[in-house]
Design a protein around this motif. Structure first.
Motif, PDB file in Angstrom:
ATOM      1  N   LEU A   1      69.119  89.195  35.982  1.00  0.00           N
ATOM      2  CA  LEU A   1      70.502  88.753  35.777  1.00  0.00           C
ATOM      3  C   LEU A   1      71.364  89.103  36.986  1.00  0.00           C
ATOM      4  N   ALA A   2      71.183  90.311  37.524  1.00  0.00           N
ATOM      5  CA  ALA A   2      71.975  90.726  38.686  1.00  0.00           C
ATOM      6  C   ALA A   2      71.699  89.834  39.891  1.00  0.00           C
ATOM      7  N   VAL A   3      70.429  89.481  40.099  1.00  0.00           N
ATOM      8  CA  VAL A   3      70.080  88.629  41.238  1.00  0.00           C
ATOM      9  C   VAL A   3      70.682  87.237  41.075  1.00  0.00           C
ATOM     10  N   SER A   4      70.560  86.655  39.903  1.00  0.00           N
ATOM     11  CA  SER A   4      71.108  85.316  39.676  1.00  0.00           C
ATOM     12  C   SER A   4      72.633  85.325  39.791  1.00  0.00           C
ATOM     13  N   PHE A   5      73.278  86.399  39.319  1.00  0.00           N
ATOM     14  CA  PHE A   5      74.732  86.506  39.417  1.00  0.00           C
ATOM     15  C   PHE A   5      75.165  86.575  40.884  1.00  0.00           C
ATOM     16  N   GLU A   6      74.443  87.365  41.684  1.00  0.00           N
ATOM     17  CA  GLU A   6      74.776  87.471  43.098  1.00  0.00           C
ATOM     18  C   GLU A   6      74.603  86.126  43.803  1.00  0.00           C
ATOM     19  N   GLU A   7      73.526  85.420  43.490  1.00  0.00           N
ATOM     20  CA  GLU A   7      73.298  84.121  44.120  1.00  0.00           C
ATOM     21  C   GLU A   7      74.371  83.115  43.713  1.00  0.00           C
ATOM     22  N   ALA A   8      74.754  83.107  42.436  1.00  0.00           N
ATOM     23  CA  ALA A   8      75.766  82.157  41.983  1.00  0.00           C
ATOM     24  C   ALA A   8      77.144  82.488  42.541  1.00  0.00           C
ATOM     25  N   LEU A   9      77.415  83.770  42.791  1.00  0.00           N
ATOM     26  CA  LEU A   9      78.737  84.183  43.247  1.00  0.00           C
ATOM     27  C   LEU A   9      78.880  84.110  44.762  1.00  0.00           C
TER      28      LEU A   9
ATOM     29  N   ALA B   1      74.717  88.049  29.643  1.00  0.00           N
ATOM     30  CA  ALA B   1      74.562  89.498  29.489  1.00  0.00           C
ATOM     31  C   ALA B   1      74.782  89.957  28.053  1.00  0.00           C
ATOM     32  N   ALA B   2      75.462  89.162  27.242  1.00  0.00           N
ATOM     33  CA  ALA B   2      75.810  89.596  25.886  1.00  0.00           C
ATOM     34  C   ALA B   2      74.590  90.023  25.073  1.00  0.00           C
ATOM     35  N   PRO B   3      73.519  89.212  24.986  1.00  0.00           N
ATOM     36  CA  PRO B   3      72.356  89.675  24.212  1.00  0.00           C
ATOM     37  C   PRO B   3      71.678  90.891  24.826  1.00  0.00           C
TER      38      PRO B   3
ATOM     39  N   VAL C   1      73.232  93.319  26.324  1.00  0.00           N
ATOM     40  CA  VAL C   1      74.051  94.473  25.938  1.00  0.00           C
ATOM     41  C   VAL C   1      73.649  94.969  24.557  1.00  0.00           C
ATOM     42  N   SER C   2      73.408  94.045  23.629  1.00  0.00           N
ATOM     43  CA  SER C   2      72.992  94.433  22.280  1.00  0.00           C
ATOM     44  C   SER C   2      71.632  95.119  22.313  1.00  0.00           C
ATOM     45  N   ARG C   3      70.732  94.582  23.107  1.00  0.00           N
ATOM     46  CA  ARG C   3      69.399  95.202  23.197  1.00  0.00           C
ATOM     47  C   ARG C   3      69.481  96.582  23.841  1.00  0.00           C
ATOM     48  N   TYR C   4      70.348  96.736  24.832  1.00  0.00           N
ATOM     49  CA  TYR C   4      70.506  98.049  25.448  1.00  0.00           C
ATOM     50  C   TYR C   4      71.009  99.070  24.433  1.00  0.00           C
ATOM     51  N   ALA C   5      71.958  98.664  23.608  1.00  0.00           N
ATOM     52  CA  ALA C   5      72.475  99.575  22.591  1.00  0.00           C
ATOM     53  C   ALA C   5      71.370  99.992  21.624  1.00  0.00           C
ATOM     54  N   ALA C   6      70.496  99.041  21.261  1.00  0.00           N
ATOM     55  CA  ALA C   6      69.400  99.354  20.348  1.00  0.00           C
ATOM     56  C   ALA C   6      68.409 100.322  20.988  1.00  0.00           C
ATOM     57  N   VAL C   7      68.080 100.099  22.281  1.00  0.00           N
ATOM     58  CA  VAL C   7      67.164 101.000  22.988  1.00  0.00           C
ATOM     59  C   VAL C   7      67.761 102.395  23.095  1.00  0.00           C
ATOM     60  N   ALA C   8      69.047 102.478  23.397  1.00  0.00           N
ATOM     61  CA  ALA C   8      69.694 103.789  23.524  1.00  0.00           C
ATOM     62  C   ALA C   8      69.681 104.547  22.197  1.00  0.00           C
ATOM     63  N   ALA C   9      69.908 103.832  21.100  1.00  0.00           N
ATOM     64  CA  ALA C   9      69.887 104.488  19.790  1.00  0.00           C
ATOM     65  C   ALA C   9      68.479 104.977  19.453  1.00  0.00           C
ATOM     66  N   ARG C  10      67.473 104.141  19.736  1.00  0.00           N
ATOM     67  CA  ARG C  10      66.094 104.540  19.457  1.00  0.00           C
ATOM     68  C   ARG C  10      65.688 105.733  20.324  1.00  0.00           C
ATOM     69  N   PHE C  11      66.136 105.743  21.586  1.00  0.00           N
ATOM     70  CA  PHE C  11      65.820 106.865  22.474  1.00  0.00           C
ATOM     71  C   PHE C  11      66.455 108.154  21.962  1.00  0.00           C
ATOM     72  N   ALA C  12      67.678 108.070  21.464  1.00  0.00           N
ATOM     73  CA  ALA C  12      68.347 109.259  20.937  1.00  0.00           C
ATOM     74  C   ALA C  12      67.564 109.842  19.752  1.00  0.00           C
TER      75      ALA C  12
END
Length: 486
Positions: free
Chosen positions: A273-281, A195-197, A199-210
Motif C-alpha cells: 500500500l505504501a509503495v502504490s501510494f507513493e507512486e500515485a502521489l 487502508a481501512a480494512p 486498519v481493522s486487521r491490524y487492530a485484530a492482530v494487536a488484540a490477539r498479540f496482547a
C-alpha cells in the motif's frame, strides 16, 4: 482652429490609440522614443491601511508595490497615472496616450508575472485602474456625443479585451491548480479507502498479540512444574513427563507461529500500500509542496509496531524451545542414572571405572599439551623482537595451581597426567617469581632506548615494583604492541 477640425483630429487620435491597445503594442521603448521609460507614475495601495503610494514611472511598478506591501496587507491594488494633468490632454497628444497605455500594461504584468498573486491581480483589474478607464470613458462620451463614429466605444472595447487577455492566464492557472489539488485529494481518498480494512486487521492482530503476551507467566510456570515432576518421577513415569514437555513446547509454538504468519502477511500488504501510494502521489508532490501540504504517513508506525510484535514472538519461541530441550536432556540423564542405580554392583563398578578412565585420559592429554607449551620460549614481537609475556604468565600460573591436585592422595585417576608435570612445578614457580619480572624489566629498558613515551612504561614499571607481575606483564605487552603500531 475650427470646432469641426479639432473634433476630426481628436477622433483620429482615439481611433489610433484604440488600435494600438487592441494590437498589444505596448513596449516601453517603442512608446516613448529617446528615453528608457514612459513618463507618468505607478501607484499602489494595500488592502488595509497605509494609504496610496505613487512613484515616478522611472522607478518601476515594483517600487510602488514594495511601499504598499510594507504599509499594509495583501491584496494590493496597482494602477498607472497618465503623464497629462487635464482631461483635454487625453486626446491632444497621441504619444502621451500610448505612454499611459504602456504603463498600464507594465502595472498589470508586474502583478501577474512578477508577484504572481491572483487576488492582487483581480484587485488591480477591478480597482483604481478600472475607475480611471471609466472616468476617461465618460469624458470621451462627452467629447464625441455628436460624432457618428463611436471612438469611445472602440476605446472601451479595446480596454475590455485587454483586461480579459490579462485575466485569462490567471483563470487558467487557478483552474489548473484546483484540478491538481483535486487529483491529489483523490489519491488520498483512494489510499484511505484501501487502508481501512488493513486498519481493522491490524487492530485484530494487536488484540490477539496482547492476549498471547499475557500467557508468558503461565507458560513459564508450566515448564517449572514439569521440571519438578521429572525430578520426582521414576523410570516408568519419565516417558509421560517427556510427552508432556513435548506437548507444552508444541503449544508454546502454535499461537506465536499463527500470529507471526498474520503479522508477516499484514506487513507485506501495508508495504505494498505504501509503495502504490507513493507512486500515485509522485506527480502531485510539487503542487502539494507549493501549498505547504503535509503528506501523511499511513504505514510506518504500524509496520514498526508489527515488527516489535514479531520480534517478541520469535524470542519467546526460542526461549521455550531452549527450555524444553534442556528439560528433555535432564530427563534423559535422570533415566540413565536411575538405570545405573537399578543395575547390579558389578555393572555400577564397570560404569564408574569407565568414567574414571575417560577422565584420566582427558587429564593426561591436557597435562601433556601444557608441558609442551611451557617447553618452548615465549613468542616475540615482529619488529623489535621483544618477548610477549602476558600469555606466558597465565600458563605458568595455571601449572603452579595444579600442584596441590597432583600431590593429593585421592588423585589416582590424575596420576598419568601428574607424572608428566611433577618435574616442572619448581621451575614454573621460580620463573614466576624471578625470571618473568627480570624479562619485563629488560623489555621496558629496551623500549625506553627506542624512545617510547615514558607514561606507558612508567605505568608498567609501577605495577612491577608493587609485585603485580600479571598487571606488569599485560601493561608491558601493550607497550610493545604500541611501539610497533600493532
Amino acid at each position: 482652429m475650427s470646432t469641426r477640425g479639432r473634433t476630426r483630429r481628436e477622433t483620429a487620435t482615439l481611433v489610433a490609440a484604440a488600435a494600438v491597445v487592441a494590437l498589444g503594442a505596448t513596449g516601453t521603448g517603442c512608446l516613448w522614443p529617446g528615453e528608457d521609460y514612459a513618463p507618468g507614475s505607478f501607484c499602489a495601495k494595500a488592502n488595509t491601511g497605509g494609504g496610496t503610494h505613487c512613484v515616478d514611472a522611472s522607478e518601476g511598478p515594483g517600487s510602488a508595490w514594495s511601499k504598499a506591501e510594507n504599509a499594509g496587507e495583501l491584496p494590493i491594488f496597482m494602477w498607472a497615472l497618465p503623464p497629462f494633468r487635464m482631461p483635454e490632454a487625453f486626446v491632444s497628444n497621441e504619444a502621451e496616450l500610448r505612454a499611459w497605455f504602456g504603463n498600464l500594461d507594465r502595472a498589470v504584468a508586474y502583478v501577474r508575472d512578477e508577484e504572481k498573486h491572483a487576488e492582487s491581480l483581480r484587485a488591480t483589474l477591478h480597482g483604481e485602474l478600472l475607475g480611471l478607464l471609466l472616468r476617461y470613458r465618460r469624458h470621451q462620451e462627452e467629447i464625441l456625443a455628436e460624432e457618428p463614429v463611436r471612438a469611445a466605444d472602440n476605446f472601451t472595447r479595446a480596454m475590455t479585451d485587454k483586461a480579459s487577455a490579462a485575466e485569462e492566464p490567471l483563470a487558467a492557472a487557478i483552474a489548473a491548480d484546483k484540478h491538481a489539488l483535486a487529483a491529489a485529494t483523490a489519491v488520498f481518498d483512494e489510499a484511505r479507502a484501501e487502508a481501512a480494512p488493513l486498519v481493522s486487521r491490524y487492530a485484530a492482530v494487536a488484540a490477539r498479540f496482547a492476549d498471547y503476551r499475557a500467557t508468558e507467566a503461565a507458560e513459564t510456570a508450566a515448564y517449572a512444574a514439569l521440571s519438578a515432576e521429572a525430578s520426582r518421577s521414576g523410570i516408568d513415569a519419565l516417558g509421560g513427563v517427556e510427552e508432556a514437555v513435548l506437548a507444552a513446547a508444541r503449544e508454546a509454538s502454535r499461537a506465536p507461529n499463527e500470529i507471526a504468519a498474520e503479522i508477516m502477511t499484514l506487513s507485506a500488504e501495508l508495504q505494498a500500500l505504501a509503495v502504490s501510494f507513493e507512486e500515485a502521489l509522485a506527480p502531485h508532490r510539487e503542487v502539494l509542496a507549493t501549498h505547504g501540504a503535509v503528506v501523511p504517513d499511513m504505514t510506518s508506525g504500524a509496520l514498526r509496531s508489527l515488527g516489535a510484535m514479531l520480534g517478541y514472538a520469535q524470542r519467546r519461541v526460542a526461549r521455550s524451545d531452549a527450555t524444553a530441550t534442556a528439560l528433555l536432556g535432564g530427563i534423559a540423564l535422570r533415566r540413565q542414572a536411575l538405570r545405573v542405580l537399578q543395575g547390579d554392583e558389578g555393572a555400577r563398578e564397570a560404569i564408574a571405572r569407565s568414567r574414571s578412565e575417560r577422565a584420566s585420559e582427558r587429564f593426561r592429554e591436557g597435562a601433556r599439551a601444557r608441558a609442551e607449551a611451557l617447553s618452548s620460549a615465549p613468542p616475540v614481537s615482529e619488529k623489535l623482537g621483544l618477548p610477549l609475556l602476558a600469555a606466558r604468565y597465565g600458563e605458568l600460573l595455571a601449572l603452579v595451581q595444579m600442584r596441590p591436585l597432583c600431590e593429593a592422595v585421592e588423585a589416582s585417576w590424575r596420576e598419568a597426567g601428574c607424572a608428566a608435570l611433577r618435574g616442572r612445578f619448581d621451575a614454573a614457580e621460580e620463573e614466576l617469581r624471578t625470571d618473568l619480572p627480570k624479562q619485563i624489566a629488560a623489555g621496558l629498558a629496551a623500549l625506553r632506548e627506542q624512545g617510547m613515551a615514558a607514561a606507558a612504561l612508567d605505568a608498567a614499571q609501577a605495577k612491577l615494583d608493587a609485585g603485580d607481575v600479571k598487571g606488569a606483564a599485560i601493561a608491558y605487552d601493550a607497550a610493545v604492541r604500541g611501539a610497533e603500531g600493532t
